[in-house]
Motif scaffolding. Structure first.
Motif, short mmCIF file in Angstrom:
data_model
loop_
_atom_site.label_atom_id
_atom_site.label_comp_id
_atom_site.label_asym_id
_atom_site.label_seq_id
_atom_site.Cartn_x
_atom_site.Cartn_y
_atom_site.Cartn_z
N LEU A 44 0.79 -1.04 -0.03
CA LEU A 44 0.16 -0.16 -0.26
C LEU A 44 0.00 1.63 -0.05
O LEU A 44 1.90 1.19 1.11
CB LEU A 44 -0.44 -0.50 0.97
N ALA A 45 0.65 2.49 -0.87
CA ALA A 45 1.37 3.44 -0.92
C ALA A 45 0.50 4.37 -1.94
O ALA A 45 -0.06 4.38 -2.78
CB ALA A 45 2.56 3.14 -1.66
N GLY A 46 0.97 5.19 -1.49
CA GLY A 46 0.52 6.73 -2.49
C GLY A 46 -1.07 7.08 -1.16
O GLY A 46 -0.83 7.34 -0.43
N ILE A 47 -1.53 7.53 -2.17
CA ILE A 47 -3.10 7.86 -1.66
C ILE A 47 -4.55 7.25 -1.84
O ILE A 47 -4.65 6.84 -3.47
CB ILE A 47 -3.14 9.21 -2.17
N ILE A 48 -4.66 7.00 -0.50
CA ILE A 48 -5.55 5.99 -1.26
C ILE A 48 -7.65 6.67 -1.31
O ILE A 48 -7.85 7.88 -0.66
CB ILE A 48 -6.10 4.97 -0.18
N LEU A 49 -7.48 6.86 -2.52
CA LEU A 49 -9.12 7.66 -2.51
C LEU A 49 -10.09 7.38 -2.79
O LEU A 49 -11.06 7.90 -3.11
CB LEU A 49 -8.68 8.61 -4.28
N LYS A 50 -10.99 5.99 -2.50
CA LYS A 50 -11.89 5.35 -2.93
C LYS A 50 -11.65 4.56 -1.55
O LYS A 50 -10.38 3.82 -1.33
CB LYS A 50 -12.16 4.84 -4.27
N ASP A 51 -13.01 3.86 -0.85
CA ASP A 51 -13.23 3.25 0.52
C ASP A 51 -12.57 1.58 -0.36
O ASP A 51 -12.57 1.33 -1.50
CB ASP A 51 -15.01 2.77 0.25
N ASP A 70 -9.33 12.07 3.57
CA ASP A 70 -10.39 11.89 3.68
C ASP A 70 -12.18 11.97 3.43
O ASP A 70 -13.07 11.84 5.43
CB ASP A 70 -10.81 13.91 4.01
N THR A 71 -11.84 11.55 2.17
CA THR A 71 -13.98 11.12 2.66
C THR A 71 -13.83 9.05 2.39
O THR A 71 -14.66 8.80 1.68
CB THR A 71 -14.35 11.70 1.11
N VAL A 72 -12.30 9.14 2.54
CA VAL A 72 -12.43 7.56 2.22
C VAL A 72 -12.39 6.46 3.95
O VAL A 72 -11.63 7.31 4.47
CB VAL A 72 -11.21 7.00 1.55
N THR A 73 -12.98 5.28 3.17
CA THR A 73 -13.32 3.62 4.46
C THR A 73 -12.19 3.26 3.99
O THR A 73 -12.59 2.67 2.82
CB THR A 73 -14.64 4.25 4.80
N ASP A 89 -0.71 8.68 6.55
CA ASP A 89 -1.46 10.15 7.16
C ASP A 89 -3.14 9.62 6.76
O ASP A 89 -3.51 9.87 5.94
CB ASP A 89 -1.14 10.79 5.80
N LEU A 90 -3.77 9.51 7.72
CA LEU A 90 -4.53 8.80 8.08
C LEU A 90 -5.91 10.10 8.18
O LEU A 90 -6.21 10.51 9.38
CB LEU A 90 -5.60 8.18 9.17
N ARG A 91 -6.43 10.67 6.96
CA ARG A 91 -7.52 11.44 7.11
C ARG A 91 -8.57 11.30 7.36
O ARG A 91 -9.60 11.92 7.50
CB ARG A 91 -7.42 12.73 6.19
N GLY A 92 -9.26 9.80 6.53
CA GLY A 92 -10.89 9.44 6.40
C GLY A 92 -10.48 8.50 7.59
O GLY A 92 -9.98 9.03 8.75
N LYS A 93 -10.81 7.27 7.54
CA LYS A 93 -11.87 6.50 8.40
C LYS A 93 -11.28 5.00 8.23
O LYS A 93 -11.06 4.43 7.03
CB LYS A 93 -13.17 6.29 8.48
N ALA A 126 -8.15 13.85 12.81
CA ALA A 126 -9.88 13.16 12.25
C ALA A 126 -10.49 12.88 14.01
O ALA A 126 -11.53 12.15 14.01
CB ALA A 126 -9.63 12.15 11.78
N GLY A 127 -9.44 12.21 14.73
CA GLY A 127 -9.94 11.60 16.61
C GLY A 127 -10.15 10.51 16.21
O GLY A 127 -10.66 9.69 15.28
#
Length: 141
Positions: A44-51, A70-73, A89-93, A126-127
């Motif tokens: 896993l590398a880069g940016i995950i843009l979809k669930d 930020d919109t990804v689970t 870097d976790l901006r989503g969930k 994100a908390g």
């Protein structure tokens, strides 16, 4: 001798052979078992843009920078194994809900200063309350 293993072989599977060796006119014939443990991994590398779903049939490895948008689970299934060698870097969930008899395992050797000591996961505001993490073993690898 060439052995090809199918790309969809389940992670952590033993493949057993009976190896026979000889020289000359079969003098010194040796037979012994040989076991190969398949490590079927995905990086896993880069940016995950979809669930996304991280299943238990792969060995998930994070060796390079990874951001979860930020919109990804990202759902981590029971029995999944993740090796974290670089900060996330976790901006989503993250939903990582194992079961008592099928734990999720995360191993890291970062010694991070983020939420999880051995797996450096930076929540970036994100908390921790936004995350679902149960029946997981997070260890120093």
């Amino acid at each position: 001798l060439k052995v090809q293993i199918a790309s969809d072989v389940a992670h952590n599977r033993d493949i057993r052979f009976n190896l026979k060796t000889w020289y000359g006119d079969h003098e010194g014939l040796v037979s012994q078992p040989l076991v190969l443990k398949v490590q079927n991994g995905a990086e896993l590398a880069g940016i995950i843009l979809k669930d996304s779903v991280l299943s238990a049939d792969r060995y998930w490895i994070i060796n390079k920078s990874l951001r979860i948008a930020d919109t990804v689970t990202v759902t981590i299934m029971p029995g999944a194994y993740i090796e974290v060698n670089n900060p996330v870097d976790l901006r989503g969930k993250i939903i990582a809900v194992g079961t008592p008899d099928c734990l999720i395992r995360m191993k890291g050797a970062i010694n991070g200063n983020a939420v999880y000591k051995y797996c450096d996961i930076d929540l970036n505001g994100a908390g921790i309350g936004a995350q679902s993490i149960e029946n997981c073993i997070i260890s120093n690898g």
